[in-house]
Design a protein around this motif. Structure first.
Motif, PDB file in Angstrom:
ATOM      1  N   GLN B  21       0.805  -1.223   0.000  1.00  0.00           N
ATOM      2  CA  GLN B  21       0.000   0.000   0.000  1.00  0.00           C
ATOM      3  C   GLN B  21       0.839   1.276   0.000  1.00  0.00           C
ATOM      4  OE1 GLN B  21      -3.520   0.536   0.016  1.00  0.00           O
ATOM      5  NE2 GLN B  21      -3.408  -1.573  -0.774  1.00  0.00           N
ATOM      6  N   GLU B  22       1.912   1.238   0.797  1.00  0.00           N
ATOM      7  CA  GLU B  22       2.700   2.462   0.974  1.00  0.00           C
ATOM      8  C   GLU B  22       3.508   2.813  -0.268  1.00  0.00           C
ATOM      9  OE1 GLU B  22       2.897  -0.359   2.536  1.00  0.00           O
ATOM     10  OE2 GLU B  22       4.955  -1.019   2.922  1.00  0.00           O
ATOM     11  N   TRP B  23       3.544   1.923  -1.263  1.00  0.00           N
ATOM     12  CA  TRP B  23       4.260   2.229  -2.500  1.00  0.00           C
ATOM     13  C   TRP B  23       3.321   2.731  -3.600  1.00  0.00           C
ATOM     14  CZ3 TRP B  23       7.942  -2.681  -2.967  1.00  0.00           C
ATOM     15  CH2 TRP B  23       8.820  -2.687  -1.853  1.00  0.00           C
ATOM     16  N   LEU B  24       2.064   2.863  -3.263  1.00  0.00           N
ATOM     17  CA  LEU B  24       1.116   3.351  -4.275  1.00  0.00           C
ATOM     18  C   LEU B  24       1.217   4.871  -4.395  1.00  0.00           C
ATOM     19  CD1 LEU B  24      -2.023   1.137  -3.524  1.00  0.00           C
ATOM     20  CD2 LEU B  24      -0.460   0.983  -5.491  1.00  0.00           C
ATOM     21  N   ILE B  25       1.085   5.337  -5.616  1.00  0.00           N
ATOM     22  CA  ILE B  25       1.087   6.779  -5.853  1.00  0.00           C
ATOM     23  C   ILE B  25      -0.354   7.248  -5.717  1.00  0.00           C
ATOM     24  CG2 ILE B  25       1.575   8.592  -7.532  1.00  0.00           C
ATOM     25  CD1 ILE B  25       3.424   6.564  -8.959  1.00  0.00           C
ATOM     26  N   SER B  26      -0.578   8.245  -4.838  1.00  0.00           N
ATOM     27  CA  SER B  26      -1.988   8.646  -4.623  1.00  0.00           C
ATOM     28  C   SER B  26      -2.555   9.294  -5.875  1.00  0.00           C
ATOM     29  CB  SER B  26      -2.076   9.578  -3.417  1.00  0.00           C
ATOM     30  OG  SER B  26      -1.087  10.589  -3.543  1.00  0.00           O
ATOM     31  N   THR B  27      -1.809  10.239  -6.460  1.00  0.00           N
ATOM     32  CA  THR B  27      -2.317  10.857  -7.689  1.00  0.00           C
ATOM     33  C   THR B  27      -1.266  10.772  -8.789  1.00  0.00           C
ATOM     34  OG1 THR B  27      -1.549  12.937  -6.777  1.00  0.00           O
ATOM     35  CG2 THR B  27      -3.930  12.512  -6.629  1.00  0.00           C
ATOM     36  N   LEU B  33       3.807  13.515 -20.538  1.00  0.00           N
ATOM     37  CA  LEU B  33       4.266  12.512 -21.508  1.00  0.00           C
ATOM     38  C   LEU B  33       5.567  11.873 -21.049  1.00  0.00           C
ATOM     39  CD1 LEU B  33       3.425  14.172 -24.941  1.00  0.00           C
ATOM     40  CD2 LEU B  33       2.065  12.608 -23.546  1.00  0.00           C
ATOM     41  N   ASP B  34       6.557  12.680 -20.698  1.00  0.00           N
ATOM     42  CA  ASP B  34       7.864  12.164 -20.263  1.00  0.00           C
ATOM     43  C   ASP B  34       7.830  11.941 -18.753  1.00  0.00           C
ATOM     44  OD1 ASP B  34      10.481  11.748 -19.450  1.00  0.00           O
ATOM     45  OD2 ASP B  34      11.334  13.273 -20.776  1.00  0.00           O
ATOM     46  N   VAL B  35       7.884  10.671 -18.358  1.00  0.00           N
ATOM     47  CA  VAL B  35       7.787  10.372 -16.926  1.00  0.00           C
ATOM     48  C   VAL B  35       9.120   9.891 -16.350  1.00  0.00           C
ATOM     49  CG1 VAL B  35       5.306   9.907 -16.970  1.00  0.00           C
ATOM     50  CG2 VAL B  35       6.917   8.031 -17.429  1.00  0.00           C
ATOM     51  N   THR B  36      10.190  10.124 -17.094  1.00  0.00           N
ATOM     52  CA  THR B  36      11.486   9.614 -16.627  1.00  0.00           C
ATOM     53  C   THR B  36      11.976  10.331 -15.368  1.00  0.00           C
ATOM     54  OG1 THR B  36      12.607  11.087 -18.204  1.00  0.00           O
ATOM     55  CG2 THR B  36      12.298   8.807 -18.890  1.00  0.00           C
ATOM     56  N   GLY B  37      11.489  11.539 -15.113  1.00  0.00           N
ATOM     57  CA  GLY B  37      11.947  12.267 -13.927  1.00  0.00           C
ATOM     58  C   GLY B  37      11.056  12.074 -12.719  1.00  0.00           C
ATOM     59  N   TYR B  38       9.925  11.389 -12.897  1.00  0.00           N
ATOM     60  CA  TYR B  38       8.912  11.350 -11.831  1.00  0.00           C
ATOM     61  C   TYR B  38       9.397  10.688 -10.539  1.00  0.00           C
ATOM     62  CZ  TYR B  38       4.499  10.649  -9.435  1.00  0.00           C
ATOM     63  OH  TYR B  38       3.505  10.652  -8.493  1.00  0.00           O
ATOM     64  N   GLU B  40      12.108  10.312  -8.987  1.00  0.00           N
ATOM     65  CA  GLU B  40      13.025  11.001  -8.067  1.00  0.00           C
ATOM     66  C   GLU B  40      12.396  12.221  -7.403  1.00  0.00           C
ATOM     67  OE1 GLU B  40      16.997  11.576  -9.517  1.00  0.00           O
ATOM     68  OE2 GLU B  40      17.007   9.634 -10.534  1.00  0.00           O
ATOM     69  N   THR B  41      11.232  12.604  -7.878  1.00  0.00           N
ATOM     70  CA  THR B  41      10.603  13.796  -7.312  1.00  0.00           C
ATOM     71  C   THR B  41       9.303  13.496  -6.573  1.00  0.00           C
ATOM     72  OG1 THR B  41       9.503  14.161  -9.424  1.00  0.00           O
ATOM     73  CG2 THR B  41      11.564  15.357  -9.054  1.00  0.00           C
ATOM     74  N   CYS B  42       8.836  12.242  -6.671  1.00  0.00           N
ATOM     75  CA  CYS B  42       7.503  11.955  -6.117  1.00  0.00           C
ATOM     76  C   CYS B  42       7.521  11.793  -4.597  1.00  0.00           C
ATOM     77  CB  CYS B  42       6.903  10.714  -6.769  1.00  0.00           C
ATOM     78  SG  CYS B  42       7.755   9.186  -6.328  1.00  0.00           S
ATOM     79  N   GLY B  43       8.715  11.681  -4.014  1.00  0.00           N
ATOM     80  CA  GLY B  43       8.776  11.611  -2.564  1.00  0.00           C
ATOM     81  C   GLY B  43       8.723  10.204  -1.989  1.00  0.00           C
ATOM     82  N   ALA B  85       7.425   2.853 -11.416  1.00  0.00           N
ATOM     83  CA  ALA B  85       7.440   2.762 -12.885  1.00  0.00           C
ATOM     84  C   ALA B  85       6.153   2.112 -13.399  1.00  0.00           C
ATOM     85  CB  ALA B  85       8.659   1.947 -13.334  1.00  0.00           C
ATOM     86  N   HIS B  86       5.766   1.064 -12.705  1.00  0.00           N
ATOM     87  CA  HIS B  86       4.568   0.334 -13.130  1.00  0.00           C
ATOM     88  C   HIS B  86       3.346   1.239 -13.140  1.00  0.00           C
ATOM     89  CE1 HIS B  86       1.819  -2.912 -13.747  1.00  0.00           C
ATOM     90  NE2 HIS B  86       1.222  -2.720 -12.584  1.00  0.00           N
ATOM     91  N   GLN B  87       3.259   2.108 -12.157  1.00  0.00           N
ATOM     92  CA  GLN B  87       2.105   3.006 -12.086  1.00  0.00           C
ATOM     93  C   GLN B  87       2.165   4.104 -13.152  1.00  0.00           C
ATOM     94  OE1 GLN B  87       0.917   3.621  -7.669  1.00  0.00           O
ATOM     95  NE2 GLN B  87       2.973   2.718  -7.594  1.00  0.00           N
ATOM     96  N   LEU B  88       3.339   4.238 -13.766  1.00  0.00           N
ATOM     97  CA  LEU B  88       3.501   5.260 -14.808  1.00  0.00           C
ATOM     98  C   LEU B  88       3.331   4.687 -16.212  1.00  0.00           C
ATOM     99  CD1 LEU B  88       6.697   6.972 -13.319  1.00  0.00           C
ATOM    100  CD2 LEU B  88       4.332   7.839 -13.184  1.00  0.00           C
ATOM    101  N   VAL B  89       3.864   3.470 -16.434  1.00  0.00           N
ATOM    102  CA  VAL B  89       3.870   2.924 -17.802  1.00  0.00           C
ATOM    103  C   VAL B  89       3.318   1.499 -17.886  1.00  0.00           C
ATOM    104  CG1 VAL B  89       5.789   4.383 -18.582  1.00  0.00           C
ATOM    105  CG2 VAL B  89       6.283   2.148 -17.542  1.00  0.00           C
ATOM    106  N   ASN B  90       2.848   0.961 -16.766  1.00  0.00           N
ATOM    107  CA  ASN B  90       2.176  -0.345 -16.772  1.00  0.00           C
ATOM    108  C   ASN B  90       3.103  -1.459 -17.286  1.00  0.00           C
ATOM    109  OD1 ASN B  90      -0.148  -1.987 -16.353  1.00  0.00           O
ATOM    110  ND2 ASN B  90      -0.520  -1.987 -18.570  1.00  0.00           N
ATOM    111  N   CYS B  91       4.231  -1.628 -16.605  1.00  0.00           N
ATOM    112  CA  CYS B  91       5.248  -2.531 -17.145  1.00  0.00           C
ATOM    113  C   CYS B  91       5.355  -3.879 -16.456  1.00  0.00           C
ATOM    114  CB  CYS B  91       6.617  -1.835 -17.108  1.00  0.00           C
ATOM    115  SG  CYS B  91       7.027  -1.138 -15.491  1.00  0.00           S
ATOM    116  N   LEU B  92       4.684  -4.073 -15.314  1.00  0.00           N
ATOM    117  CA  LEU B  92       4.890  -5.321 -14.568  1.00  0.00           C
ATOM    118  C   LEU B  92       3.760  -6.320 -14.747  1.00  0.00           C
ATOM    119  CD1 LEU B  92       6.263  -3.917 -11.159  1.00  0.00           C
ATOM    120  CD2 LEU B  92       7.524  -4.520 -13.236  1.00  0.00           C
ATOM    121  N   THR B  93       4.099  -7.578 -14.536  1.00  0.00           N
ATOM    122  CA  THR B  93       3.081  -8.636 -14.486  1.00  0.00           C
ATOM    123  C   THR B  93       3.089  -9.247 -13.075  1.00  0.00           C
ATOM    124  OG1 THR B  93       4.627 -10.270 -15.379  1.00  0.00           O
ATOM    125  CG2 THR B  93       3.220  -9.107 -16.961  1.00  0.00           C
TER     126      THR B  93
END
Lengths: 556, 556
Positions: B21-27, B33-38, B40-43, B85-93
């Motif tokens: 739960q604690e690894w979920l991004i609330s918003t 479009l470019d989420v490569t910097g997210y 390191e800044t999301c906290g 990353a998964h919450q940004l680009v849906n990469c995991l199974t």
């Protein structure tokens, strides 16, 4: 288009004309079964020619390199003896004396001029199965439809042999379609049948049967056969030779003719057949060191590894553990085969090695699966080729064939779909995995800290049988299915005094009984008995090294 | 049997529950479009976690081996970043945090107790494409029909990674059927679509698209993809990574799930994808030194050869000759690709190497032939699998699919016969031979006394295109057909200021025009541009060595 039999008549006439008149035997022996002694007594060979042709590969190479014997002398000696052999057992296809001697003369000239050999096989005549294209010569591979098919270039292996200094000097007979696992004897509509030098009523095996008979008669120091299901090893075993079936891609195949082309799963490979174990190593090393992968996209980029040859992966030969497979669970071998296995076992134990029993894993399924792959489209393949001239597809290897043999190994006319083929190939992959796992699991039984080092097993359930009766090839075919390198080595000969018929065992099935019933000591008398040493994929160096170790143990 | 969509709903629910739960991004960011910097800044990441996940493989391994960083710390850091990353680009199974951390803790314990690492990959988290079975976990490979398929044992490669001390920690998304050369993007009925981290309107490529996106977002230091027609190299190229497609059998495949099983001709292989070139070598060497051939019957018995890595067969790297293939004669690449080739050419010349042009040989035929082999029975293969649940076979990778794409690369419903398949495979053999001969013949042009050392070419005719438009894979597929190892490496990014649209060239055909028309600098802005270095079969060591040489030249 001429009728196919006219094409054959013309080809055979040309073959006869290619033989120097003075090498013809005026009255060939007729009712003699064992012709192995004929060449040395017929008067056609000089003393030196007899001496040369009785010499092993490595010694020959030494004398050729030092100039003690010229390549012309050596090539002439073997050529004469090959032509004599041909008149006894019908083993040759293409004969090109002038060309071979011209090549030999060039090599002699080079050595004289430079003081150096051209390569590791300098001056050595080598015979080739009738698949290995030589520029300007026909390759018929036993197909009437391929008469008149002149090669525009050499097979890659031929190029490499030439680069190594060898003298390709004859080509040898094969069965029609080449598929020895279906017809593991040597008979076709052009050249007819090759017979066994030790007893001409017996088969020499196939499909490299011309090589087997020729090398056994010392008409060649070393021959190259091919093996998709046993075609190097069966004739080696039936003719008393050493014969190596390498893994896929270790020896180049590119540019050679073949059957079932495009079949990418259980592949045919070339391998050496010879009377001297040293020759096997010298040939294999020479070819691999010529980097065949630079010329043949299917050749494996794997250098010759002298450490592996010294058995680095097998305790440097100190104390090995061999697994003996007494039978494959499908067909019980004849008494001479079992006796030979016992001889080897005793010799290995005496030499300080360990021997355990090998439980064959699904050998019937492995064989059936392999034939399913070949027969996925083999009938169509054969038909497409033979229909060009309408030559009949041979349906039996019996001397006086009755009706077509309705054997279970004959290909279905219709073939199967690509999807069905994939399912069989998937089954194969799973069987290979099971065998790998079984081999690895033996680490618990060997006492060496390693899994077993090699399997020792029959090469066939019998010594050379009468023509038309070599009907079971699984003792060799399973190793093709698994892509394990395997080396045949001579152990004994059938001795009626010792190899008496045994009481009937509990037959696996009617086929097993038919093989049992086939045995009669007198029929097989004096036939060579060979066995097979089997290693792991791409372990040619170690397989040769371990076969040397077994051969040494047998002579002590 | 539930309706397939219920199975999907259940699987996705379970996937969500597997995320702490604690690894979920609330918003999560929506219109970025470019989420490569997210990340390191999301906290969500600590300073050390950012530091760890920004570290290259070899440095990580050093710190893990010295105990400076524990495997638990490193695995936790990458796991958190992977979940982001998964919450940004849906990469995991498959997500299995506890299991991975327990494994990491064991490794830490071992190091503490013994002072020794378990193996060359000690403590390193490694992500796996959703084919690599892990005992006890599901492997769906994007098939609804395989939901609930729990592995009874590890794939051989997973066993070897564990033996080497690695920590398998997530599995990553793939396209349905896995056949990236048909659908070289990443979308299936269970997990949906993976997008490109640099621009989520663009595809991450496929079939190892989950890996590409995850590794680019530093959610994994090194991932393992598979490649049958470009599936490692396309996502590596689209996501700005290094990615190696090894030759058949160099890295073990046994025990992994796959499509088109039993297809024995153009084979899928596993290969590493990473941001650090050193990681490619470390991984490949570690796996080969674990002797995969003892466990996988299809793995090639060929040791890691450090001399080949030092370019012993290529003048020890002193003065190489590279051949640049500017286009493949079928589709002309977009401006950023050509500019990157020019950059590489200039860098190599500056570093003292020679560069010549490569004339592609029958690349269209090579690609067509390869698809003919796969499609010999692929439609039946897909149908047999999907019909278990009735999940639809995906017919387009467009975001809003219209009618099914009637593309020429789609498999025929009926397949072909085994005989027809053999004829295609024979054509392939001949094309491989022609390419070998062409390569060898370059010895006359290089000035080095050797043929060209490697080919440098595009990995695709474009940088990552918008979803559904990655329709041309021959730039990678031809090397699968030839079984040449190939390594993708990053060179540049699309820069609209420089990479302006060029005037129309003389189009090869309508398809070439459609690729030309696709280019618009703004669409591709900031997308990574990678190229490919291609060597000869089983020359992985030298391909890695030469790619390092090129990468070094590019930074000087």
């Amino acid at each position: 288009m001429s009728h196919w039999s006219e094409l054959v008549a013309d080809k055979k006439r040309r073959q006869l004309e290619s033989i120097p008149q003075e090498w013809l035997i005026s009255t060939p022996p007729e009712n003699v079964l064992d012709v192995t002694g004929y060449a040395e007594t017929c008067g056609l060979l000089t003393f030196q020619e007899i001496q040369i042709t009785n010499t092993s590969v490595d010694v020959l190479l030494g004398k050729l390199a030092s100039g003690e014997w010229s390549s012309v002398a050596v090539t002439t000696a073997f050529y004469k003896r090959a032509i004599i052999a041909h008149q006894l057992v019908n083993c040759l296809t293409e004969i090109f004396v002038e060309r071979a001697l011209a090549r030999a003369a060039e090599l002699d000239e080079h050595l004289k001029k430079t003081g150096h050999v051209v390569g590791p096989l300098h001056g050595l005549p080598i015979s080739l199965k009738d698949q290995l294209s030589i520029k300007g010569l026909e390759t018929t591979m036993g197909y009437v439809s391929w008469i008149g098919k002149y090669a525009e270039k050499n097979a890659v292996l031929v190029d490499i042999l030439i680069e190594c200094g060898a003298v390709p000097f004859v080509r040898t007979n094969v069965p029609q379609t080449l598929m020895a696992s279906l017809w593991p004897e040597t008979f076709n509509n052009i050249f007819g049948r090759t017979t066994n030098p030790y007893n001409r009523l017996l088969t020499c095996g196939g499909s490299s049967g011309g090589e087997g008979a020729l090398v056994a008669l010392k008409g060649s120091p070393l021959g190259i056969g091919s093996d998709i299901g046993g075609s190097v090893r069966i004739p080696s075993a039936f003719c008393g030779l050493y014969g190596l079936r390498p893994s896929y891609g270790r020896i180049p195949y590119s540019g050679a003719l073949n059957s079932l082309e495009g079949q990418d799963s259980v592949l045919s490979v070339f391998g050496p057949m010879t009377r001297s174990l040293g020759g096997l190593k010298t040939f294999t090393k020479a070819v691999i060191e010529a980097k065949p992968w630079l010329k043949d996209p299917l050749a494996v980029r794997k250098k010759w590894d002298e450490e592996e040859y010294k058995l680095a992966d097998h305790g440097y030969g100190k104390k090995l553990c061999f697994a003996i497979m007494w039978n494959d669970g499908v067909v019980i071998p004849h008494p001479p085969i079992t006796r030979s296995l016992e001889l080897v076992k005793a010799a290995l134990i005496k030499a300080g090695h360990t021997v355990i029993d090998w439980q064959p894993l699904k050998h019937r399924a492995l064989g059936d699966m392999t034939r399913e792959i070949w027969n996925a489209a083999s009938a169509e393949d054969y038909k497409v080729t033979t229909s060009v001239t309408g030559e009949p597809i041979i349906t039996s290897m019996m001397i006086a064939p009755g009706p077509a043999v309705n054997a279970p190994f004959r290909p279905s006319k219709d073939g199967i779909s690509a999807y069905q083929l994939w399912q069989v190939q998937k089954k194969r992959r799973d069987l290979r995995q099971e065998y790998t796992d079984l081999w690895e699991a033996t680490v618990l039984e060997t006492g060496t800290g390693r899994p077993i080092d090699a399997i020792i097993c029959p090469a066939a359930p019998y010594a050379a049988p009468p023509h038309g009766l070599n009907r079971y090839t699984n003792y060799t075919t399973v190793w093709n299915a698994l892509d394990y390198p395997a080396c045949v080595f001579p152990v004994s000969t059938v001795d009626p005094a010792v190899d008496v018929k045994k009481p009937a065992h509990s037959f696996v099935d009617a086929f097993d009984k038919s093989i049992y019933d086939l045995y009669d000591p007198e029929t097989f008398k004096n036939a060579p008995v060979c066995l097979q040493l089997v290693g792991r994929t791409l372990e040619e160096e170690a397989v040769i090294g371990m076969t040397e170790l077994v051969a040494t143990a047998l002579t002590h």
